[in-house]
Design a protein around this motif. Structure first.
Motif, PDB file in Angstrom:
ATOM      1  N   GLU A  49       0.936  -0.880   0.104  1.00  0.00           N
ATOM      2  CA  GLU A  49       0.010  -0.242  -0.172  1.00  0.00           C
ATOM      3  C   GLU A  49       1.028   1.368   0.124  1.00  0.00           C
ATOM      4  OE1 GLU A  49      -2.611  -0.449   3.147  1.00  0.00           O
ATOM      5  OE2 GLU A  49      -3.563  -1.900   2.854  1.00  0.00           O
ATOM      6  N   SER A  50       2.232   0.937   0.807  1.00  0.00           N
ATOM      7  CA  SER A  50       2.621   2.618   0.528  1.00  0.00           C
ATOM      8  C   SER A  50       3.336   2.675  -0.882  1.00  0.00           C
ATOM      9  CB  SER A  50       4.131   2.207   1.355  1.00  0.00           C
ATOM     10  OG  SER A  50       5.362   1.131   0.751  1.00  0.00           O
ATOM     11  N   GLY A  51       3.388   2.016  -2.161  1.00  0.00           N
ATOM     12  CA  GLY A  51       4.046   2.221  -3.344  1.00  0.00           C
ATOM     13  C   GLY A  51       5.609   1.470  -3.653  1.00  0.00           C
ATOM     14  N   ARG A  52       6.343   1.089  -2.164  1.00  0.00           N
ATOM     15  CA  ARG A  52       7.243   0.987  -2.403  1.00  0.00           C
ATOM     16  C   ARG A  52       7.945  -0.296  -3.504  1.00  0.00           C
ATOM     17  NH1 ARG A  52       9.150  -0.056   4.089  1.00  0.00           N
ATOM     18  NH2 ARG A  52       7.050  -0.481   3.527  1.00  0.00           N
ATOM     19  N   LEU A  53       6.608  -1.464  -3.484  1.00  0.00           N
ATOM     20  CA  LEU A  53       7.099  -2.326  -4.500  1.00  0.00           C
ATOM     21  C   LEU A  53       6.168  -2.197  -5.500  1.00  0.00           C
ATOM     22  CD1 LEU A  53       6.501  -4.993  -1.574  1.00  0.00           C
ATOM     23  CD2 LEU A  53       8.655  -4.370  -2.277  1.00  0.00           C
ATOM     24  N   ASP A  54       5.975  -0.961  -6.170  1.00  0.00           N
ATOM     25  CA  ASP A  54       5.493  -1.234  -7.372  1.00  0.00           C
ATOM     26  C   ASP A  54       6.328  -1.376  -8.364  1.00  0.00           C
ATOM     27  OD1 ASP A  54       3.294  -0.072  -5.426  1.00  0.00           O
ATOM     28  OD2 ASP A  54       2.825   2.323  -6.432  1.00  0.00           O
ATOM     29  N   ALA A  55       7.244  -1.372  -8.090  1.00  0.00           N
ATOM     30  CA  ALA A  55       8.364  -1.291 -10.024  1.00  0.00           C
ATOM     31  C   ALA A  55       8.339  -2.774  -9.510  1.00  0.00           C
ATOM     32  CB  ALA A  55       9.541  -1.056  -9.385  1.00  0.00           C
ATOM     33  N   VAL A  60       6.360  -8.332 -12.285  1.00  0.00           N
ATOM     34  CA  VAL A  60       6.486  -9.905 -11.851  1.00  0.00           C
ATOM     35  C   VAL A  60       5.454 -10.200 -13.310  1.00  0.00           C
ATOM     36  CG1 VAL A  60       5.133 -11.494 -10.635  1.00  0.00           C
ATOM     37  CG2 VAL A  60       7.385 -10.195  -9.700  1.00  0.00           C
ATOM     38  N   THR A  61       4.943  -8.746 -13.087  1.00  0.00           N
ATOM     39  CA  THR A  61       3.419  -8.839 -13.884  1.00  0.00           C
ATOM     40  C   THR A  61       3.488  -8.932 -15.456  1.00  0.00           C
ATOM     41  OG1 THR A  61       1.839  -7.832 -12.495  1.00  0.00           O
ATOM     42  CG2 THR A  61       1.309  -7.121 -14.500  1.00  0.00           C
ATOM     43  N   ASN A  62       4.920  -7.969 -15.707  1.00  0.00           N
ATOM     44  CA  ASN A  62       4.941  -8.405 -17.060  1.00  0.00           C
ATOM     45  C   ASN A  62       6.083  -9.266 -17.366  1.00  0.00           C
ATOM     46  OD1 ASN A  62       4.647  -5.496 -17.619  1.00  0.00           O
ATOM     47  ND2 ASN A  62       6.675  -4.973 -17.041  1.00  0.00           N
ATOM     48  N   ALA A  63       6.259  -9.772 -15.882  1.00  0.00           N
ATOM     49  CA  ALA A  63       7.086 -10.725 -16.501  1.00  0.00           C
ATOM     50  C   ALA A  63       5.874 -12.639 -16.695  1.00  0.00           C
ATOM     51  CB  ALA A  63       8.152 -11.824 -15.454  1.00  0.00           C
ATOM     52  N   HIS A  68       2.704 -16.262 -21.061  1.00  0.00           N
ATOM     53  CA  HIS A  68       1.772 -16.641 -20.963  1.00  0.00           C
ATOM     54  C   HIS A  68       2.425 -16.031 -23.137  1.00  0.00           C
ATOM     55  CE1 HIS A  68      -0.551 -17.217 -17.750  1.00  0.00           C
ATOM     56  NE2 HIS A  68      -0.302 -16.933 -17.901  1.00  0.00           N
ATOM     57  N   ALA A  69       2.457 -15.326 -22.990  1.00  0.00           N
ATOM     58  CA  ALA A  69       2.861 -15.176 -24.264  1.00  0.00           C
ATOM     59  C   ALA A  69       3.950 -15.970 -25.303  1.00  0.00           C
ATOM     60  CB  ALA A  69       3.655 -13.339 -25.145  1.00  0.00           C
ATOM     61  N   ALA A  70       5.032 -16.099 -24.649  1.00  0.00           N
ATOM     62  CA  ALA A  70       5.638 -17.342 -24.764  1.00  0.00           C
ATOM     63  C   ALA A  70       5.443 -18.780 -25.188  1.00  0.00           C
ATOM     64  CB  ALA A  70       7.173 -17.256 -24.390  1.00  0.00           C
ATOM     65  N   ALA A  71       4.712 -19.290 -24.436  1.00  0.00           N
ATOM     66  CA  ALA A  71       3.891 -20.042 -24.468  1.00  0.00           C
ATOM     67  C   ALA A  71       3.115 -20.456 -25.593  1.00  0.00           C
ATOM     68  CB  ALA A  71       2.876 -20.904 -23.332  1.00  0.00           C
TER      69      ALA A  71
END
Length: 99
Positions: A49-55, A60-63, A68-71
């Motif tokens: 919630e603090s935003g420190r882990l946004d990156a 993780v979402t992009n990976a 999924h695209a590679a599969a």
């Protein structure tokens, strides 16, 4: 004046770490702790919630999407290979009179 070998320094450091570990274990056994004290979920929620882990969450979402695209591309490899093979074979078929 004698010097000490690296093995003696390592033994002394190991002795110090093990003594600290014994004292810490005794302290943890004697302190009254609740099971909720060891639950990482509230701390993780606060960090998210603090935003420190946004990156990290974005990476993780992009990976995940890239995996999924590679599969999906890997699923179409046999089909694409068959289409390419059929196209190449069609180029080798004689088409009639060559006068």
């Amino acid at each position: 004046m004698s010097t000490h070998s690296p093995a003696e320094w390592a033994a002394f450091l190991s002795l110090g770490v093990s003594a600290w570990a014994v004292m810490a274990a005794l302290l943890w056994l004697t302190v009254d702790a609740e099971p909720a004290d060891f639950d990482p979920r509230p701390a993780a929620r606060r960090a998210i919630e603090s935003g420190r882990l946004d990156a990290v969450l974005i990476a993780v979402t992009n990976a995940r999407h890239a995996a999924h695209a590679a599969a999906e591309r890997a699923r179409h490899i046999p089909r694409d290979t068959a289409i390419t093979a059929a196209a190449l074979l069609s180029l080798t078929i004689p088409t009639g009179d060559h006068r």
